[in-house]
Design a protein around this motif. Structure first.
Motif, PDB file in Angstrom:
ATOM      1  N   GLU A  53       0.787  -1.168  -0.092  1.00 54.10           N
ATOM      2  CA  GLU A  53      -0.052  -0.026   0.105  1.00 54.10           C
ATOM      3  C   GLU A  53       0.817   1.354  -0.122  1.00 54.10           C
ATOM      4  OE1 GLU A  53      -3.630   0.205  -0.357  1.00 54.10           O
ATOM      5  OE2 GLU A  53      -3.374  -1.805  -0.378  1.00 54.10           O
ATOM      6  N   GLU A  54       2.005   1.216   0.701  1.00 58.64           N
ATOM      7  CA  GLU A  54       2.756   2.292   0.946  1.00 58.64           C
ATOM      8  C   GLU A  54       3.616   2.539  -0.594  1.00 58.64           C
ATOM      9  OE1 GLU A  54       5.869   1.467   3.888  1.00 58.64           O
ATOM     10  OE2 GLU A  54       4.158   2.106   5.460  1.00 58.64           O
ATOM     11  N   LEU A  55       3.927   1.543  -1.280  1.00 62.10           N
ATOM     12  CA  LEU A  55       4.515   1.481  -2.378  1.00 62.10           C
ATOM     13  C   LEU A  55       3.324   1.842  -3.502  1.00 62.10           C
ATOM     14  CD1 LEU A  55       6.665  -1.791  -2.556  1.00 62.10           C
ATOM     15  CD2 LEU A  55       7.341   0.727  -2.225  1.00 62.10           C
ATOM     16  N   LYS A  56       2.170   1.470  -3.435  1.00 62.81           N
ATOM     17  CA  LYS A  56       1.149   2.023  -4.182  1.00 62.81           C
ATOM     18  C   LYS A  56       1.225   3.471  -4.061  1.00 62.81           C
ATOM     19  CE  LYS A  56      -1.620  -2.124  -4.665  1.00 62.81           C
ATOM     20  NZ  LYS A  56      -2.970  -2.656  -4.578  1.00 62.81           N
ATOM     21  N   GLU A  57       0.857   4.060  -2.834  1.00 63.19           N
ATOM     22  CA  GLU A  57       0.883   5.624  -2.666  1.00 63.19           C
ATOM     23  C   GLU A  57       1.939   6.299  -3.273  1.00 63.19           C
ATOM     24  OE1 GLU A  57      -1.003   8.700  -1.072  1.00 63.19           O
ATOM     25  OE2 GLU A  57      -1.633   6.737  -1.389  1.00 63.19           O
ATOM     26  N   GLU A  58       3.281   5.748  -2.931  1.00 66.85           N
ATOM     27  CA  GLU A  58       4.386   6.413  -3.387  1.00 66.85           C
ATOM     28  C   GLU A  58       4.537   6.537  -5.148  1.00 66.85           C
ATOM     29  OE1 GLU A  58       9.328   5.884  -3.329  1.00 66.85           O
ATOM     30  OE2 GLU A  58       8.106   4.565  -2.107  1.00 66.85           O
ATOM     31  N   ASN A  59       4.058   5.286  -5.462  1.00 65.95           N
ATOM     32  CA  ASN A  59       3.953   5.310  -7.125  1.00 65.95           C
ATOM     33  C   ASN A  59       2.879   6.339  -7.599  1.00 65.95           C
ATOM     34  OD1 ASN A  59       4.428   3.850  -9.673  1.00 65.95           O
ATOM     35  ND2 ASN A  59       2.337   3.236  -9.753  1.00 65.95           N
ATOM     36  N   TYR A  60       1.624   6.586  -6.849  1.00 66.15           N
ATOM     37  CA  TYR A  60       0.873   7.391  -7.322  1.00 66.15           C
ATOM     38  C   TYR A  60       1.246   8.796  -7.456  1.00 66.15           C
ATOM     39  CZ  TYR A  60      -3.278  10.550  -6.974  1.00 66.15           C
ATOM     40  OH  TYR A  60      -4.118  11.469  -7.108  1.00 66.15           O
ATOM     41  N   HIS A  61       2.130   9.185  -6.150  1.00 68.36           N
ATOM     42  CA  HIS A  61       2.650  10.290  -6.224  1.00 68.36           C
ATOM     43  C   HIS A  61       3.679  10.633  -7.256  1.00 68.36           C
ATOM     44  CE1 HIS A  61       0.601  11.755  -2.525  1.00 68.36           C
ATOM     45  NE2 HIS A  61       0.971  10.632  -1.903  1.00 68.36           N
ATOM     46  N   LEU A  62       4.553   9.703  -7.401  1.00 69.03           N
ATOM     47  CA  LEU A  62       5.413   9.621  -8.622  1.00 69.03           C
ATOM     48  C   LEU A  62       5.008   9.883  -9.918  1.00 69.03           C
ATOM     49  CD1 LEU A  62       8.008   6.868  -7.572  1.00 69.03           C
ATOM     50  CD2 LEU A  62       8.267   9.340  -7.463  1.00 69.03           C
ATOM     51  N   LYS A  63       3.804   9.201 -10.119  1.00 77.54           N
ATOM     52  CA  LYS A  63       3.088   9.364 -11.279  1.00 77.54           C
ATOM     53  C   LYS A  63       2.651  10.768 -11.578  1.00 77.54           C
ATOM     54  CE  LYS A  63      -0.610   7.223 -14.172  1.00 77.54           C
ATOM     55  NZ  LYS A  63      -1.694   6.074 -14.365  1.00 77.54           N
ATOM     56  N   ARG A  64       1.875  11.318 -10.433  1.00 76.39           N
ATOM     57  CA  ARG A  64       1.683  12.727 -10.571  1.00 76.39           C
ATOM     58  C   ARG A  64       2.717  13.619 -10.865  1.00 76.39           C
ATOM     59  NH1 ARG A  64      -3.404  13.905  -8.240  1.00 76.39           N
ATOM     60  NH2 ARG A  64      -2.846  16.015  -8.907  1.00 76.39           N
ATOM     61  N   GLU A  65       3.894  13.239 -10.374  1.00 75.24           N
ATOM     62  CA  GLU A  65       4.931  14.097 -10.237  1.00 75.24           C
ATOM     63  C   GLU A  65       5.656  14.048 -11.987  1.00 75.24           C
ATOM     64  OE1 GLU A  65       7.889  13.332  -7.603  1.00 75.24           O
ATOM     65  OE2 GLU A  65       6.933  13.964  -5.755  1.00 75.24           O
ATOM     66  N   LEU A  66       5.638  12.903 -12.631  1.00 71.75           N
ATOM     67  CA  LEU A  66       5.838  12.677 -13.839  1.00 71.75           C
ATOM     68  C   LEU A  66       5.132  13.508 -14.667  1.00 71.75           C
ATOM     69  CD1 LEU A  66       7.854  11.141 -15.956  1.00 71.75           C
ATOM     70  CD2 LEU A  66       6.031   9.246 -15.727  1.00 71.75           C
ATOM     71  N   GLU A  67       3.907  13.397 -14.493  1.00 66.40           N
ATOM     72  CA  GLU A  67       2.819  14.168 -15.481  1.00 66.40           C
ATOM     73  C   GLU A  67       3.135  15.480 -15.276  1.00 66.40           C
ATOM     74  OE1 GLU A  67      -0.795  12.823 -14.056  1.00 66.40           O
ATOM     75  OE2 GLU A  67      -0.956  10.938 -15.002  1.00 66.40           O
ATOM     76  N   GLU A  68       3.320  16.147 -14.106  1.00 66.63           N
ATOM     77  CA  GLU A  68       3.803  17.407 -14.013  1.00 66.63           C
ATOM     78  C   GLU A  68       5.215  17.916 -14.890  1.00 66.63           C
ATOM     79  OE1 GLU A  68       3.284  21.358 -13.072  1.00 66.63           O
ATOM     80  OE2 GLU A  68       1.849  19.773 -12.757  1.00 66.63           O
ATOM     81  N   LEU A  69       6.177  16.994 -14.613  1.00 65.41           N
ATOM     82  CA  LEU A  69       7.241  17.089 -15.431  1.00 65.41           C
ATOM     83  C   LEU A  69       7.020  17.139 -16.822  1.00 65.41           C
ATOM     84  CD1 LEU A  69       9.790  15.071 -13.011  1.00 65.41           C
ATOM     85  CD2 LEU A  69       9.682  17.555 -13.372  1.00 65.41           C
TER      86      LEU A  69
END
Length: 221
Positions: free
Chosen positions: A119-135
């Protein structure tokens, strides 16, 4: 048979306690082994114990008890035989089940920890995905800015070329002497005057021809 005899010797001079009846059945003074087919049984010769109250007990009459080895839950502490009469599993089996339960609980704890980590990795992956979209959005913005910069750069190069031509022309004019400028001016004025004279002369000839015969000057005259 040897195995039965060895086990039997461990049961002598011990109190027999029944878990199902909840009482002391007696004190083993002797034991025999009886075989029926492929199964052997213990014949316990016991002195029964009578409770006199005030914490006092005495041995009374003797009795025999036939038991299956599987009825024995445990032998020990040192002077006790614990019977379950087939309703309570042997202590070794209980310990094994207890060990299995502990291993199961450990596996459950590990599984819960791994699920929490997932669950923690899923949450981290979600935030990383959002950061990637922003980048990626920022990258597209920079690409557009780069294209605009290249266009402005081309315009600037053209303007610099035009400016350099203007500078060369200014240097050319500055390098001319006053007499040169006057000669150019006189030449231009002479050419303009000559052109005007030709236009005027052409108009006068046309008027004379018209007066004489209605003819006009053509381009061949």
């Amino acid at each position: 048979m040897v195995e039965g005899d060895a086990k039997a010797n461990q049961l002598i001079n011990k109190f027999v306690i029944s878990l199902t009846e909840g009482k002391i059945l007696g004190y083993v003074t002797d034991i025999n082994v009886e075989v029926e087919g492929n199964q052997f049984y213990f014949i316990l010769k016991m002195k029964e114990v009578e409770n006199l109250g005030s914490g006092q007990s005495v041995f009374t009459s003797e009795r025999k008890l036939k038991i299956n080895p599987d009825d024995i839950v445990n032998v020990g502490p040192p002077h006790v035989i614990i019977l379950g009469n087939g309703k309570v599993p042997p202590l070794r089996e209980i310990e094994r089940l207890h060990q299995i339960a502990e291993e199961y609980n450990n596996l459950v704890s590990e599984l819960e920890a791994k699920e929490k980590l997932i669950e923690e990795l899923k949450e981290e992956n979600y935030h990383l995905k959002r950061e990637l979209e922003e980048l990626q959005r920022e990258l597209r913005k920079y690409q557009l800015m780069k294209e605009d910069f290249e266009n402005l750069k081309e315009q600037l190069i053209r303007q610099e070329g035009q400016l350099e031509m203007a500078r060369d022309y200014i240097r050319l004019l500055e390098g001319m002497r006053g007499g040169d400028i006057d000669r150019i001016k006189s030449t231009v004025e002479a050419l303009v005057e000559k052109q005007l004279e030709e236009v005027v002369r052409g108009g006068i000839i046309d008027e004379e021809l018209n007066a004489r015969g209605g003819l006009k000057k053509t381009s061949f005259l």
